[in-house]
Write a protein that holds these residues in place. Sequence first.
Motif, short mmCIF file in Angstrom:
data_model
loop_
_atom_site.label_atom_id
_atom_site.label_comp_id
_atom_site.label_asym_id
_atom_site.label_seq_id
_atom_site.Cartn_x
_atom_site.Cartn_y
_atom_site.Cartn_z
N UNK A 15 8.12 -2.97 -5.47
CA UNK A 15 7.31 -3.43 -4.30
C UNK A 15 6.96 -5.03 -4.86
N UNK A 16 7.40 -6.16 -3.82
CA UNK A 16 7.65 -7.70 -3.73
C UNK A 16 6.45 -7.85 -2.51
N UNK A 17 5.26 -8.17 -2.46
CA UNK A 17 4.52 -8.38 -0.69
C UNK A 17 4.51 -9.87 -0.90
N UNK A 74 -5.07 -8.90 4.19
CA UNK A 74 -5.77 -8.14 3.41
C UNK A 74 -6.34 -8.87 2.24
N UNK A 75 -7.50 -8.71 2.33
CA UNK A 75 -8.16 -7.33 1.90
C UNK A 75 -9.53 -6.90 2.25
N UNK A 116 -3.82 -11.47 -3.70
CA UNK A 116 -3.30 -10.79 -5.70
C UNK A 116 -3.98 -10.35 -5.75
N UNK A 117 -5.31 -10.47 -6.23
CA UNK A 117 -6.15 -9.63 -6.51
C UNK A 117 -6.16 -7.84 -6.12
N UNK A 118 -6.52 -7.75 -4.94
CA UNK A 118 -5.85 -5.96 -4.62
C UNK A 118 -4.54 -5.62 -4.81
N UNK A 119 -3.58 -6.39 -4.40
CA UNK A 119 -2.64 -5.54 -4.23
C UNK A 119 -2.25 -5.39 -5.95
N UNK A 146 0.99 -2.86 -6.02
CA UNK A 146 2.63 -3.86 -6.16
C UNK A 146 2.78 -4.41 -7.77
N UNK A 147 4.38 -4.66 -7.32
CA UNK A 147 4.73 -5.18 -8.33
C UNK A 147 4.58 -7.11 -8.65
#
Length: 583
Positions: A529-531, A505-506, A540-543, A548-549
């Motif tokens: 949700x943890x990535x 990603x991304x 980070x920005x996309x998530x 995404x929490x």
Amino acid sequence: MESHRVGQDDGGRLSQSPILFLGTEHRHYSRVLEMLNARASSYRVQWCQSLSLGLDVLARRRFAAVLWDSRLAEDGLVDSLRMVVTQVDAPVIVLLEDDAHATVQHCLMAGAQDVLSWREMTPDLLHRTLDRACGRYAALRDRRFREGIDSLTGISDRESFYEHVAQAIRRAERDGLSLGVIYLNIDDFRRVNQSLGFRAGDQLIRMVAGRLRDTLRGCDAVARMGGDEFALLVDNANELYNVIEVMRKLRRAFSKPFLLGQRSVTVRLSMGAAVWPTSGQSVDELLRHAQTAMHEAKLDEGAGFRFFSDTANQEVQYRLELEADFRQALRGNKLVLYYQPQVDLESGDIVGMEALIRWPHPEHGLLFPGDFLELAERSGMIVPMGYWVLQRALQDMQHIREAGFGDLHCAINLSFRQFQDPKFIETTIRLLLASEVPTHCIEFELTESAMMTDRQHTRQCMEQLADVGVRFALDDFGTGYSSLNYLRKLPVSTIKVDRSFVEAVPEDEDDCALVRSMIDMAHSLRLHVVAEGVERPAQREVLRRWGCDYGQGYLFSRAVPLDELLEQLASAQQATGTDSGHG
């Protein structure tokens, strides 16, 4: 004549078809004798009135059949019968006082050739039963010979084992697997023959074969290669450790002595192993190389087993030493916990951390879980290690709270083997309640495969821990095969998207669509949700935009010792100018 004297028949004559009667009372022996004498019979009877003495006689002399009065059972009917059947090369006929159907079935399943009732026994019936039992046993020996079964032990013979290994090699080639062949020999077997006689030697061979068969898994083949040598097939041996475990299991099994008549005999094995395809391509090569390794083990007194090839032996030695070192490190409190922060992707605050075990090895440096978790799992040390991790994490959490960072949670990994510990719930709750850390600050992480192992028991354990306030996270989400419908029924509050999905990603559209759907699905089930594996600002920005929490990865911090974590929390608190528990 005293007919209970071992070594004489009813007239002191040698017999062509000797029968051994095992019974406690002379009147029962006399009744058997009268029935056999009522007809012209080639059978002659000897009497032993104790089981241990009877087994000693059976070790020294061959009999056409054994008549066993069930009242002679010393360790229970079935166990005593199994011991007799295992140690005698003759049909065993049980004489029962109780002819209940269930008792008869238990005797037949334990290996009796036939069962007679004392109340219904007549001279004709006894003769017919003896003739039939001896005939069937002779036919069984002939069939075993034709079917590739060793006549003395009842396990595979050399030719049959060759075919077993050849078939296993064909399966391994097709499925991309490996297999191991173990060749073993009884140390100092000649001493048994010289001191106790060849009959006792044969009896010991049968008992060794039985213990090998009972010790091995159902998918493993065991064969007698001749004399006091045996061979084992370890099928589906994808790792060298599987073969090691089989040999160590055999060493434990053979630490218990054998009872030869009235003598206790301890057997030591020398074992050699060869693994396909690295130690041999053909059946002949594997057996030859395994036998060579076995002879090396015999020369290296105390080794117990060896592998064919210096590389394999070095790896085995490394694994064994590492396991011993790990056991000592666990007992000596030499392990440490590192912590990797989990960050709120919207605010950037540290909201928690995952406890990760490390082992500062005096020779190999800092070892990561991948270096020792497998040996901990296989040796059973994963259970006490799990309790150590929980106890240490609770102590560290208390230090964190005392430093002013109270509103943080700590994620702790659980192994499915911990759920198999009968005292898991009791011990875990005791440790939790003995600590001053609120239970809602503890989150146990389980993989999908762990949750799917013994579903009902796992669910009950999770619910009991959830009742005291503990939270649960599903680790490595997306890599297993769990049912969403089943997961909905578990007390799970968080899923962790595996790093294998996050790393592309991304850039990768397919992975982006997959991760986004995971986040949406989790939120629809009211889960956080943890990535995992967040390493770049773009990730980070996309998530964050996808909702995404939380994130965890090198972008925020590597896993660090407790003192470094406290420094990070203090720095974050100063940077934001707050004195809140989030830092």
